[in-house]
Design a protein around this motif. Structure first.
Motif, PDB file in Angstrom:
ATOM      1  N   THR A   1       0.829  -1.207   0.000  1.00  0.00           N
ATOM      2  CA  THR A   1       0.000   0.000   0.000  1.00  0.00           C
ATOM      3  C   THR A   1       0.862   1.256   0.000  1.00  0.00           C
ATOM      4  O   THR A   1       0.600   2.215  -0.745  1.00  0.00           O
ATOM      5  N   LEU A   2       1.908   1.257   0.839  1.00  0.00           N
ATOM      6  CA  LEU A   2       2.813   2.403   0.872  1.00  0.00           C
ATOM      7  C   LEU A   2       3.511   2.605  -0.463  1.00  0.00           C
ATOM      8  O   LEU A   2       3.644   3.733  -0.955  1.00  0.00           O
ATOM      9  N   ALA A   3       3.957   1.510  -1.066  1.00  0.00           N
ATOM     10  CA  ALA A   3       4.625   1.599  -2.362  1.00  0.00           C
ATOM     11  C   ALA A   3       3.670   2.127  -3.429  1.00  0.00           C
ATOM     12  O   ALA A   3       4.051   2.952  -4.277  1.00  0.00           O
ATOM     13  N   ALA A   4       2.414   1.670  -3.377  1.00  0.00           N
ATOM     14  CA  ALA A   4       1.425   2.123  -4.362  1.00  0.00           C
ATOM     15  C   ALA A   4       1.168   3.621  -4.226  1.00  0.00           C
ATOM     16  O   ALA A   4       1.143   4.358  -5.217  1.00  0.00           O
ATOM     17  N   TRP A   5       0.986   4.088  -2.976  1.00  0.00           N
ATOM     18  CA  TRP A   5       0.710   5.512  -2.773  1.00  0.00           C
ATOM     19  C   TRP A   5       1.928   6.367  -3.111  1.00  0.00           C
ATOM     20  O   TRP A   5       1.793   7.470  -3.653  1.00  0.00           O
ATOM     21  N   SER A   6       3.122   5.878  -2.797  1.00  0.00           N
ATOM     22  CA  SER A   6       4.332   6.612  -3.195  1.00  0.00           C
ATOM     23  C   SER A   6       4.371   6.762  -4.712  1.00  0.00           C
ATOM     24  O   SER A   6       4.677   7.843  -5.237  1.00  0.00           O
ATOM     25  N   GLY A   7       4.035   5.668  -5.421  1.00  0.00           N
ATOM     26  CA  GLY A   7       3.998   5.725  -6.874  1.00  0.00           C
ATOM     27  C   GLY A   7       2.957   6.697  -7.398  1.00  0.00           C
ATOM     28  O   GLY A   7       3.208   7.441  -8.359  1.00  0.00           O
ATOM     29  N   VAL A   8       1.789   6.727  -6.748  1.00  0.00           N
ATOM     30  CA  VAL A   8       0.718   7.644  -7.172  1.00  0.00           C
ATOM     31  C   VAL A   8       1.161   9.094  -7.020  1.00  0.00           C
ATOM     32  O   VAL A   8       1.011   9.911  -7.938  1.00  0.00           O
ATOM     33  N   TRP A   9       1.724   9.430  -5.858  1.00  0.00           N
ATOM     34  CA  TRP A   9       2.158  10.817  -5.623  1.00  0.00           C
ATOM     35  C   TRP A   9       3.276  11.205  -6.586  1.00  0.00           C
ATOM     36  O   TRP A   9       3.311  12.331  -7.089  1.00  0.00           O
ATOM     37  N   ILE A  10       4.199  10.290  -6.829  1.00  0.00           N
ATOM     38  CA  ILE A  10       5.305  10.583  -7.744  1.00  0.00           C
ATOM     39  C   ILE A  10       4.787  10.827  -9.162  1.00  0.00           C
ATOM     40  O   ILE A  10       5.203  11.781  -9.843  1.00  0.00           O
ATOM     41  N   LEU A  11       3.860   9.980  -9.624  1.00  0.00           N
ATOM     42  CA  LEU A  11       3.307  10.147 -10.966  1.00  0.00           C
ATOM     43  C   LEU A  11       2.521  11.447 -11.092  1.00  0.00           C
ATOM     44  O   LEU A  11       2.622  12.151 -12.111  1.00  0.00           O
ATOM     45  N   LEU A  12       1.740  11.784 -10.066  1.00  0.00           N
ATOM     46  CA  LEU A  12       0.983  13.038 -10.101  1.00  0.00           C
ATOM     47  C   LEU A  12       1.920  14.244 -10.119  1.00  0.00           C
ATOM     48  O   LEU A  12       1.679  15.225 -10.834  1.00  0.00           O
ATOM     49  N   PHE A  13       2.986  14.157  -9.330  1.00  0.00           N
ATOM     50  CA  PHE A  13       3.965  15.249  -9.317  1.00  0.00           C
ATOM     51  C   PHE A  13       4.638  15.379 -10.687  1.00  0.00           C
ATOM     52  O   PHE A  13       4.789  16.490 -11.224  1.00  0.00           O
ATOM     53  N   ALA A  14       5.029  14.248 -11.267  1.00  0.00           N
ATOM     54  CA  ALA A  14       5.671  14.270 -12.583  1.00  0.00           C
ATOM     55  C   ALA A  14       4.726  14.843 -13.634  1.00  0.00           C
ATOM     56  O   ALA A  14       5.147  15.635 -14.499  1.00  0.00           O
ATOM     57  N   PHE A  15       3.445  14.485 -13.565  1.00  0.00           N
ATOM     58  CA  PHE A  15       2.470  15.013 -14.524  1.00  0.00           C
ATOM     59  C   PHE A  15       2.293  16.518 -14.357  1.00  0.00           C
ATOM     60  O   PHE A  15       2.195  17.266 -15.338  1.00  0.00           O
ATOM     61  N   SER A  16       2.264  16.982 -13.113  1.00  0.00           N
ATOM     62  CA  SER A  16       2.032  18.410 -12.873  1.00  0.00           C
ATOM     63  C   SER A  16       3.198  19.270 -13.332  1.00  0.00           C
ATOM     64  O   SER A  16       3.018  20.436 -13.679  1.00  0.00           O
ATOM     65  N   THR A  17       4.410  18.709 -13.362  1.00  0.00           N
ATOM     66  CA  THR A  17       5.592  19.515 -13.698  1.00  0.00           C
ATOM     67  C   THR A  17       6.145  19.245 -15.088  1.00  0.00           C
ATOM     68  O   THR A  17       7.013  19.983 -15.556  1.00  0.00           O
ATOM     69  N   SER A  18       5.679  18.204 -15.740  1.00  0.00           N
ATOM     70  CA  SER A  18       6.226  17.850 -17.049  1.00  0.00           C
ATOM     71  C   SER A  18       5.876  18.910 -18.095  1.00  0.00           C
ATOM     72  O   SER A  18       4.713  19.311 -18.232  1.00  0.00           O
ATOM     73  N   TYR A  19       6.885  19.362 -18.830  1.00  0.00           N
ATOM     74  CA  TYR A  19       6.666  20.362 -19.869  1.00  0.00           C
ATOM     75  C   TYR A  19       6.153  19.738 -21.154  1.00  0.00           C
ATOM     76  O   TYR A  19       5.579  20.414 -21.995  1.00  0.00           O
ATOM     77  N   LYS A  20       6.357  18.447 -21.308  1.00  0.00           N
ATOM     78  CA  LYS A  20       5.987  17.778 -22.568  1.00  0.00           C
ATOM     79  C   LYS A  20       4.667  17.024 -22.447  1.00  0.00           C
ATOM     80  O   LYS A  20       3.842  17.061 -23.355  1.00  0.00           O
ATOM     81  N   TYR A  21       4.473  16.348 -21.301  1.00  0.00           N
ATOM     82  CA  TYR A  21       3.293  15.488 -21.179  1.00  0.00           C
ATOM     83  C   TYR A  21       2.355  15.916 -20.054  1.00  0.00           C
ATOM     84  O   TYR A  21       1.376  15.224 -19.785  1.00  0.00           O
ATOM     85  N   GLY A  22       2.643  17.012 -19.383  1.00  0.00           N
ATOM     86  CA  GLY A  22       1.841  17.382 -18.224  1.00  0.00           C
ATOM     87  C   GLY A  22       1.379  18.824 -18.241  1.00  0.00           C
ATOM     88  O   GLY A  22       1.167  19.429 -19.300  1.00  0.00           O
ATOM     89  N   LEU A  23       1.269  19.396 -17.049  1.00  0.00           N
ATOM     90  CA  LEU A  23       0.704  20.739 -16.873  1.00  0.00           C
ATOM     91  C   LEU A  23       1.738  21.850 -16.958  1.00  0.00           C
ATOM     92  O   LEU A  23       1.375  23.026 -16.919  1.00  0.00           O
ATOM     93  N   SER A  24       3.024  21.490 -17.009  1.00  0.00           N
ATOM     94  CA  SER A  24       4.113  22.481 -17.126  1.00  0.00           C
ATOM     95  C   SER A  24       4.115  23.485 -15.978  1.00  0.00           C
ATOM     96  O   SER A  24       4.400  24.664 -16.169  1.00  0.00           O
ATOM     97  N   LEU A  25       3.766  23.019 -14.784  1.00  0.00           N
ATOM     98  CA  LEU A  25       3.768  23.899 -13.609  1.00  0.00           C
ATOM     99  C   LEU A  25       5.121  23.816 -12.909  1.00  0.00           C
ATOM    100  O   LEU A  25       5.848  22.835 -13.065  1.00  0.00           O
TER     101      LEU A  25
END
Length: 489
Positions: free
Chosen positions: A342-366
């Motif tokens: 469960t901890l590994a899954a949630w760590s993965g979820v937060w990491i993916l959401l963070f990567a999406f929010s900051t990605s200039y190519k595939y995300g929100l570019s924030l």
């Protein structure tokens, strides 16, 4: 606001955006991870010494010295002398751990087996037991926070570790958010107790209790405000504002959380509430003039003077809720394999959401902003702390299986003995009176700054002062623990 003021604010914000070069690079995040990894690496060595050699039992002065060196001094070295080469320090700690591990294991003396008493047989295991890895996580976080608040005033502490003005993230930016996330983790315990008891507390009662809990923190905030202004202590207005400080942020969290607990009926997930709040706040930043107001508005009234503290509060509230979500998972007694997954899954979820929010190519570019406490900052803090907790949980699982092995006797007394034998006394002490120790470290930091020209001393003198500061703060924490004193603020 007049049109002229709006135009000036817009022009200032446009210039700020044009001059912006994001500090958030892979190397920066990697460096923060390498520096903070010293805590798990030190805990690995501590765990090997204890599980293989019973080095910290009994807890002699030598054991305390080694405990201090591993769990306090190593963190100080990682942020000062080894700031440019944290991997070398981490590798050295792990290599020592491997060396101790291959040494012959010390066989503990066999205890005489006594017939179990009726009380032991009938004793129900605590459904919300103390968790060694949680104590280690919170204790390590308090250690690095207590060290950094003074170290930042010396040249030996790299400027890149200090708080970032507008964009990007740093070691101290992560520390502030981690403090709030950690508070959210332990705030899950009373909610879990209510659930186990089958009770439901009314909103008015929750508000009354939360305000009563907030008052000491708000008083501390007022004391800090008075001392900073009265003593002309150096401060950065862009951190929280002219009057606001971190104690006010902590103090206003409980009442708002009492209100958000009612919203749990409609969104049955603290993580879900955190994400929705983070998205709503980010939408306000992006689709209104709020971001420009926070970053560039003139300080003409109480709101504009403290705009950073007031509006970043919503981001910190999301961080707290994310911590509370983690606490709901890690505090209850549960099967260890499920907990790790469960901890590994949630760590993965937060990491993916963070990567999406900051990605200039595939995300929100924030871009991350601690000053705004925006969506990427909230997601970065959640990802970082979830991964840290997972790391400490793995260390405990590997070296102290008796803490979670079902075959181990689970009477309250035996469980407490196993917990104490598996937990650093220093980290337990920092965790037990965390907020009071943090306050004491702040007072000591102020005293040092009023008596020492911190920016003009040599690195040798700086290290001497920082080691002395660490010894005093650690001595206070361990002393309170020895005398069984708990100071709740």
């Amino acid at each position: 606001m007049s049109r002229a003021a709006e135009a000036a604010m817009a022009a200032s914000y446009k210039a700020l955006k044009e001059d912006f070069v994001s500090n958030l690079t892979g190397g920066e995040i990697g460096e923060i991870n390498y520096v903070t990894a010293v805590a798990p690496a030190a805990v690995v060595l501590w765990s090997v010494l204890q599980s293989r050699q019973s080095f910290f039992k009994p807890y002699t002065p030598l054991a305390f010295a080694v405990d201090f060196l591993l769990n306090v001094a190593a963190i100080l070295l990682a942020t000062t002398l080894y700031a440019k080469s944290p991997i070398l320090l981490n590798t050295s700690l792990l290599a020592l751990g491997a060396l101790v591990y291959v040494l012959p294991k010390q066989t503990p003396p066999k205890k005489a087996k006594l017939p179990p008493s009726k009380q032991t047989k009938d004793a129900e295991p605590n459904p919300l037991p103390k968790k060694q890895f949680l104590t280690t996580y919170r204790g390590s976080m308090m250690v690095i926070t207590s060290i950094a608040i003074l170290a930042v005033d010396f040249k030996i502490f790299p400027r890149r570790f200090a708080k970032v003005e507008n964009w990007g993230t740093s070691l101290m930016d992560v520390g502030v958010g981690s403090f709030v996330f950690s508070a959210g983790v332990v705030a899950a315990r009373p909610i879990l107790k209510e659930k186990l008891a089958g009770k439901s507390t009314s909103l008015s009662t929750r508000l009354y209790r939360s305000i009563r809990h907030s008052l000491p923190l708000l008083v501390l905030g007022l004391i800090r405000l008075y001392s900073v202004k009265g003593l002309d202590y150096a401060e950065h207005v862009t951190e929280y504002g002219v009057h606001w400080n971190f104690f006010f942020t902590l103090g206003f969290l409980p009442p708002f959380l009492a209100l958000f607990q009612s919203a749990f009926e409609y969104v049955p997930s603290y993580a879900g509430l955190a994400i929705l709040l983070g998205i709503a706040y980010q939408a306000a930043l992006e689709f209104t003039s709020l971001k420009a107001f926070i970053l560039t508005a003139p300080r003409t009234n109480l709101l504009s003077q403290n705009r950073e503290g007031i509006f970043s509060f919503f981001g910190y509230l999301a961080v707290f809720l994310a911590g509370q979500s983690t606490g709901m998972v890690v505090i209850p007694r549960t099967q260890r394999k499920n907990l790790l997954l469960t901890l590994a899954a949630w760590s993965g979820v937060w990491i993916l959401l963070f990567a999406f929010s900051t990605s200039y190519k595939y995300g929100l570019s924030l871009s991350v902003s601690r000053r705004l406490a925006n969506l990427p900052y909230f997601l970065w803090i959640a990802a970082f702390n979830s991964t840290q907790i997972l790391a400490f949980c793995l260390v405990e699982t590997l070296f102290f299986p008796a803490l979670h092995n079902k075959s181990t006797p689970s009477s309250p007394k035996e469980e407490e003995e196993v917990y104490k034998a598996s937990t650093s006394r220093v980290l337990e002490a920092f965790n037990r009176n965390g907020l009071f120790v943090f306050l004491a470290a702040n007072l000591l930091t102020g005293a040092v700054n009023l008596t020492v020209p911190t920016l003009h001393v040599s690195d040798l003198v700086a290290m001497g002062i920082l080691i002395g500061h660490a010894v005093v703060v650690t001595g206070l924490a361990v002393g309170l623990d020895i005398y069984d004193i708990s100071i709740k603020l």
